[in-house]
Enzyme design. Structure first.
Site, PDB file in Angstrom:
ATOM      1  N   GLU A 145       0.838  -1.206   0.000  1.00  0.00           N
ATOM      2  CA  GLU A 145       0.000   0.000   0.000  1.00  0.00           C
ATOM      3  C   GLU A 145       0.870   1.252   0.000  1.00  0.00           C
ATOM      4  O   GLU A 145       0.615   2.189   0.773  1.00  0.00           O
ATOM      5  CB  GLU A 145      -0.953   0.008   1.200  1.00  0.00           C
ATOM      6  CG  GLU A 145      -2.053  -1.021   1.107  1.00  0.00           C
ATOM      7  CD  GLU A 145      -3.188  -0.792   2.114  1.00  0.00           C
ATOM      8  OE1 GLU A 145      -2.931  -0.182   3.169  1.00  0.00           O
ATOM      9  OE2 GLU A 145      -4.302  -1.233   1.841  1.00  0.00           O
ATOM     10  N   GLU A 221      -6.785  -7.659  -0.484  1.00  0.00           N
ATOM     11  CA  GLU A 221      -7.227  -7.755   0.922  1.00  0.00           C
ATOM     12  C   GLU A 221      -8.724  -7.497   0.952  1.00  0.00           C
ATOM     13  O   GLU A 221      -9.153  -6.342   0.847  1.00  0.00           O
ATOM     14  CB  GLU A 221      -6.504  -6.725   1.795  1.00  0.00           C
ATOM     15  CG  GLU A 221      -5.019  -6.974   1.919  1.00  0.00           C
ATOM     16  CD  GLU A 221      -4.324  -5.944   2.813  1.00  0.00           C
ATOM     17  OE1 GLU A 221      -5.003  -5.292   3.622  1.00  0.00           O
ATOM     18  OE2 GLU A 221      -3.095  -5.800   2.667  1.00  0.00           O
TER      19      GLU A 221
HETATM   20  C1  GLA Z   1      -4.070  -2.478   5.131  1.00  0.00           C
HETATM   21  C2  GLA Z   1      -2.750  -3.208   5.205  1.00  0.00           C
HETATM   22  C3  GLA Z   1      -2.843  -4.498   5.990  1.00  0.00           C
HETATM   23  C4  GLA Z   1      -3.659  -4.299   7.247  1.00  0.00           C
HETATM   24  C5  GLA Z   1      -5.021  -3.779   6.884  1.00  0.00           C
HETATM   25  C6  GLA Z   1      -5.934  -3.549   8.072  1.00  0.00           C
HETATM   26  O1  GLA Z   1      -4.794  -2.934   4.092  1.00  0.00           O
HETATM   27  O2  GLA Z   1      -2.233  -3.482   3.931  1.00  0.00           O
HETATM   28  O3  GLA Z   1      -1.548  -4.900   6.313  1.00  0.00           O
HETATM   29  O4  GLA Z   1      -3.014  -3.409   8.078  1.00  0.00           O
HETATM   30  O5  GLA Z   1      -4.887  -2.529   6.273  1.00  0.00           O
HETATM   31  O6  GLA Z   1      -6.042  -4.685   8.848  1.00  0.00           O
END
Ligand code: GLA
Length: 572
Positions: A145, A221
């Site tokens: 991210e 995710e």
């Molecule tokens: C983001 C991150 C993950 C995690 C999620 C929340 O998407 O990439 O590593 O921290 O948020 O759980």
């Protein structure tokens, strides 16, 4: 090699599951119909000090990947270097913060040198596990991210080239929020872009399609659950509603990674924190309301997801493994007490200097740090100011507790009275690290301990900085028990012995206690806090042994009278 056609994946972090349970948890997520498992690699879990690496035992990543392969699962690997994941400093080693000039997640030369060393150590273990060599690893992520953090495209390229240059030849991908600005800063031309979200599938995939027309669509995710902070509410999400989102992704022809398939536990002191409404430390459990619960439970969400997956993929014949056995409940009155100083044999060496040192400078950077100094309080008294405190301090003057303060209170100051004999007052500041920020612009800002101490506007000089690494091997062996609980709300150790016939899963609860740390058989299970929402700590079977088991509690606020072993978890 191209990105696999239809990835139906779920996240399981090897660093959040006891290694004796890796095979069990992988079998459970495979039984849900996943064809892939995803894990981050937490750099800091492997590197306790600059240049020092450990890939054995609980840290044996290749073994986890091989076990996944044995379950017929492909593996998506997300080696960071930054991973977020509600893990201390987003997986970056705290020792990076020793250099006050170093900037994280950009082309700062000192940061890049550390990243390169990490990749040099890690990738020789990963390269042979790639699908191109017959192994389970089908794709590898570049950073995490990055579009939510920075805009240093050269850094992102450095990480990608670092993977390729060291032999990664399976497809690479990035993973970001679906907003156009996230995609613009977090992606690399020629590298597959994936998006993260919890709902509004058409919108997210629509953004991705606009950004990368005609490319495969993957939700890297799918947030069908969430994590908890201490003092806030417990998160759950309706299984039917979450399954409908999964269905929408699969019906659109997309690939998915369930975040999490099995969340596990942030044992020890690895939990991270957020920085939005002040410093918000994350709880010990990482259950995440996942389809496979923290203790391996097969939940309603598991069945809802399995049904949806069955409409798009071949489901395995096998049933999920039965729930592992659990220990019978017991109530355990405290048998032994010890004052905080009774474990001083396990404290680190004192570092002397004019100013207090950051915790990151004097050891692992986790646990507690004790500062010892003295100050002459003038006849009309004075205010003791702790600058840049993180995260909470017990302040003792001549062995008397004069305050337990958070950063705002510490900056406002604590009134000190002069000694009648006109001598300097002995000061002890015991500072607790409650977890480093793992997400957002606060990353790397919260060095732990105290930056400076003043009496009014005058700096107090001459400090001993003593690291107290609660998660160090054998720490609790040093607690010299005996005596009664301390009369005032000072940190205190308590001990109980738990007899069990055979190891099985259990849950420890501390009703009536304040907040602190619990060890089982010398292993630090994690933090507890009466603020909730989490009320029990998961104590998995491999940590117990037949016969007597020692449980040690370090209570920071107010002691209780008993510890409970329970056979159900209570996450709030
Ligand atoms: C983001 C991150 C993950 C995690 C999620 C929340 O998407 O990439 O590593 O921290 O948020 O759980």
């Amino acid at each position: 090699m191209t990105f696999p056609d239809r990835v139906i994946s779920g996240a399981v972090h090897y660093f959040r599951v006891h290694p004796d349970l890796w095979a069990d948890r992988l079998a459970r997520v495979a039984a849900m119909g996943l064809n892939t498992v995803e894990t981050y690699v937490a750099w800091n879990f492997h590197s306790p000090a600059p240049g020092t690496y450990d890939f054995t035992g609980w840290r044996d990543l290749p073994r986890f990947v091989e076990l996944a392969g044995e379950q017929g699962l492909q593996v998506l690997l997300r080696p960071g270097p930054y991973v977020c994941a509600e893990w201390d400093l987003g997986g970056l080693p705290a020792w990076l913060l020793r250099d006050p000039g170093l900037r994280l997640r950009c082309c700062d030369p000192a940061f890049l040198a550390a990243v390169d060393d990490y990749l040099d150590r890690l990738l020789p273990l990963v390269v042979p596990l790639q699908a191109t060599r017959g192994g389970p690893v089908v794709a590898v992520q570049v950073e995490n991210e990055y579009g939510s953090f920075g805009d240093d495209a050269d850094y992102l390229r450095h990480v990608r080239d670092g993977l390729v240059g060291r032999g990664i030849d399976v497809p690479l991908f990035t993973s970001d929020g679906p907003g156009p600005d996230h995609l613009a800063s977090g992606t690399l031309p020629g590298t597959l872009a994936t998006v993260n979200f919890g709902s509004r599938v058409a919108e997210a995939f629509g953004e991705l399609e606009r950004f990368r027309p005609g490319e495969p669509k993957m939700c890297m995710e799918l947030w069908h659950g969430w994590f908890d902070h201490w003092g806030e509410q417990h998160h759950t999400r309706d299984p039917g509603e979450a399954a409908a989102v999964l269905e929408e992704i699969l019906a659109a022809g997309g690939s998915v990674n369930l975040y999490m398939a099995h969340g596990g536990t942030s044992f020890g002191l690895w939990s991270g924190a957020n920085l939005e409404a002040g410093h918000q430390p994350t709880v010990t459990s990482y259950d995440y309301d996942a389809p496979v619960g923290e203790a391996g439970e097969i939940t309603e969400k598991f069945h809802a997801f399995r049904t949806v997956i069955g409409r798009y993929a071949h489901l395995p014949e096998r049933e999920p493994p039965a729930l592992p056995p659990r220990l019978a409940p017991q109530t355990l009155p405290v048998e032994r007490w010890a004052p905080f100083g009774a474990a001083s044999a396990a404290w680190g060496d004192a570092v002397h200097g004019p100013a207090p040192r950051w915790m990151e400078e004097v050891g692992s950077g986790r646990g507690l740090v004790l500062y010892r100094g003295s100050v002459l309080v003038p006849p009309d008294g004075g205010r003791l100011v702790l600058e840049d405190l993180a995260d909470r301090a017990h302040v003792f003057a001549d062995d008397r507790l004069v305050g337990v303060v958070d950063p705002a209170e510490a900056a406002a100051g604590i009134e000190l009275a002069p000694r009648p004999d006109g001598a300097p007052t002995r000061l002890e500041l015991l500072v607790e690290n409650r977890g480093r920020v793992n997400f957002g612009p606060g990353l790397g800002r919260d060095r732990k301990g105290v930056g400076a101490v003043r009496l009014g506007n005058r700096f107090v000089h001459g400090w001993q900085t003593v690291p107290i690494e609660l998660d160090a091997d054998g720490f609790t062996d040093a607690v010299a028990f005996g005596g009664e609980p301390a009369g005032e709300p000072a940190p205190t150790y308590a001990g109980v012995t738990v007899h069990v016939d055979a190891p099985a899963d259990g849950f420890l609860a501390l009703p009536g206690w304040g907040r602190g740390f619990v060890w089982l058989g010398g292993f630090l299970l994690g933090r507890y806090d009466e603020a909730g929402p989490q009320r029990t700590l998961y104590a998995p079977a491999p940590l117990w042994r037949a016969g007597a088991n020692e449980v040690v509690v370090l209570e920071m606020a107010h002691v209780g009278e008993r510890v409970e072993l329970r056979d159900v978890s209570d996450l709030g």
